[in-house]
Design a protein around this motif. Sequence first.
Motif, PDB file in Angstrom:
ATOM      1  N   UNK A  83     -46.254 -14.531   3.315  1.00 39.92           N
ATOM      2  CA  UNK A  83     -45.570 -13.462   4.059  1.00 39.92           C
ATOM      3  C   UNK A  83     -45.377 -13.804   5.529  1.00 39.92           C
ATOM      4  N   UNK A  84     -46.136 -14.765   6.025  1.00 43.71           N
ATOM      5  CA  UNK A  84     -46.013 -15.157   7.439  1.00 43.71           C
ATOM      6  C   UNK A  84     -45.210 -16.441   7.606  1.00 43.71           C
ATOM      7  N   UNK A  85     -44.546 -16.905   6.547  1.00 44.34           N
ATOM      8  CA  UNK A  85     -43.850 -18.191   6.598  1.00 44.34           C
ATOM      9  C   UNK A  85     -42.770 -18.243   7.661  1.00 44.34           C
ATOM     10  N   UNK A  86     -42.125 -17.112   7.943  1.00 49.57           N
ATOM     11  CA  UNK A  86     -41.055 -17.086   8.933  1.00 49.57           C
ATOM     12  C   UNK A  86     -41.514 -16.744  10.337  1.00 49.57           C
ATOM     13  N   UNK A  87     -42.814 -16.594  10.534  1.00 52.30           N
ATOM     14  CA  UNK A  87     -43.342 -16.248  11.855  1.00 52.30           C
ATOM     15  C   UNK A  87     -43.590 -17.520  12.664  1.00 52.30           C
ATOM     16  N   UNK A  88     -43.344 -17.445  13.969  1.00 57.15           N
ATOM     17  CA  UNK A  88     -43.565 -18.598  14.840  1.00 57.15           C
ATOM     18  C   UNK A  88     -45.064 -18.841  15.014  1.00 57.15           C
ATOM     19  N   UNK A  89     -45.429 -20.115  15.052  1.00 58.55           N
ATOM     20  CA  UNK A  89     -46.834 -20.490  15.112  1.00 58.55           C
ATOM     21  C   UNK A  89     -47.517 -19.948  16.361  1.00 58.55           C
ATOM     22  N   UNK A  90     -46.766 -19.772  17.443  1.00 61.07           N
ATOM     23  CA  UNK A  90     -47.340 -19.260  18.673  1.00 61.07           C
ATOM     24  C   UNK A  90     -47.828 -17.827  18.564  1.00 61.07           C
ATOM     25  N   UNK A  91     -47.423 -17.126  17.517  1.00 64.73           N
ATOM     26  CA  UNK A  91     -47.839 -15.740  17.313  1.00 64.73           C
ATOM     27  C   UNK A  91     -48.976 -15.623  16.312  1.00 64.73           C
ATOM     28  N   UNK A  92     -49.464 -16.763  15.832  1.00 68.90           N
ATOM     29  CA  UNK A  92     -50.549 -16.747  14.852  1.00 68.90           C
ATOM     30  C   UNK A  92     -51.898 -16.516  15.528  1.00 68.90           C
ATOM     31  N   UNK A  93     -52.775 -15.796  14.841  1.00 75.21           N
ATOM     32  CA  UNK A  93     -54.164 -15.693  15.277  1.00 75.21           C
ATOM     33  C   UNK A  93     -54.849 -17.039  15.034  1.00 75.21           C
ATOM     34  N   UNK A  94     -56.063 -17.177  15.554  1.00 73.35           N
ATOM     35  CA  UNK A  94     -56.802 -18.424  15.342  1.00 73.35           C
ATOM     36  C   UNK A  94     -57.035 -18.670  13.855  1.00 73.35           C
ATOM     37  N   UNK A  95     -57.401 -17.612  13.126  1.00 71.52           N
ATOM     38  CA  UNK A  95     -57.633 -17.765  11.701  1.00 71.52           C
ATOM     39  C   UNK A  95     -56.383 -18.175  10.954  1.00 71.52           C
ATOM     40  N   UNK A  96     -55.229 -17.594  11.301  1.00 71.07           N
ATOM     41  CA  UNK A  96     -53.967 -17.961  10.658  1.00 71.07           C
ATOM     42  C   UNK A  96     -53.583 -19.398  11.004  1.00 71.07           C
TER      43      UNK A  96
END
Length: 227
Positions: free
Chosen positions: A115-128
Amino acid sequence: MIRIDRVSRPRILHEVSFEARPGRVTGFLGPNGAGKTSTVRILLGLDRASTGTATINSQPYAALPRPLTVVGALLDGSGAHRARTARAHLRWLAASNALPRARVGEVLETVGLTEAAGRRAGRFSLGMSRRLGLAAALLGDPPVLVLDEPFNGLDPAGILWMREFLSRCAAEGRTVLLSSHLLDFPVDDVVVINRGRVAAHGTLAEVQGDHGSLEDAFLALTGAASW
């Protein structure tokens, strides 16, 4: 199979030797600053040792023609550019090793990031970010996994998932080398490093010895508590 043979680096590592074998999780344990990450970086060709050798399936990392199909590595962060989406990051990695694009969706599902495949990596939490890094390590379906502090940033559900994942990988016959200063994960063999030297290595039972627990053995060997 991973083999570290008398690897040294001035002021950091002193003749470090051990093996990680197929079908087993090898815990590479030590307090912060003990030399774990330095050893892993030498194994992956990111740093050079002054003496000794580090090989994966009898070859140095630099000699592997398609490294993602032999060894999957998880180091700090995800390795993704902050502006790239998770999917785009994995697609270019797959292309670099001539892997099928379909593999991207498979590993995203494996680590729970579909579900997060289209999200930019800069918006990921540390765990993600750790999950994305693990997805990259799995792209080539490698027989060897090298994971440096993979539990960092994971929530309790993520930690439980990682433990189960490690056991499953070993059951599939993969070689799993996991470096950590934590001790609460399934492990078959143990290497304890302290101040750049191997303090103990062997099966879990052999390293625990008469100490009663791995944590007690770790404390006795390093003088440092795990967290």
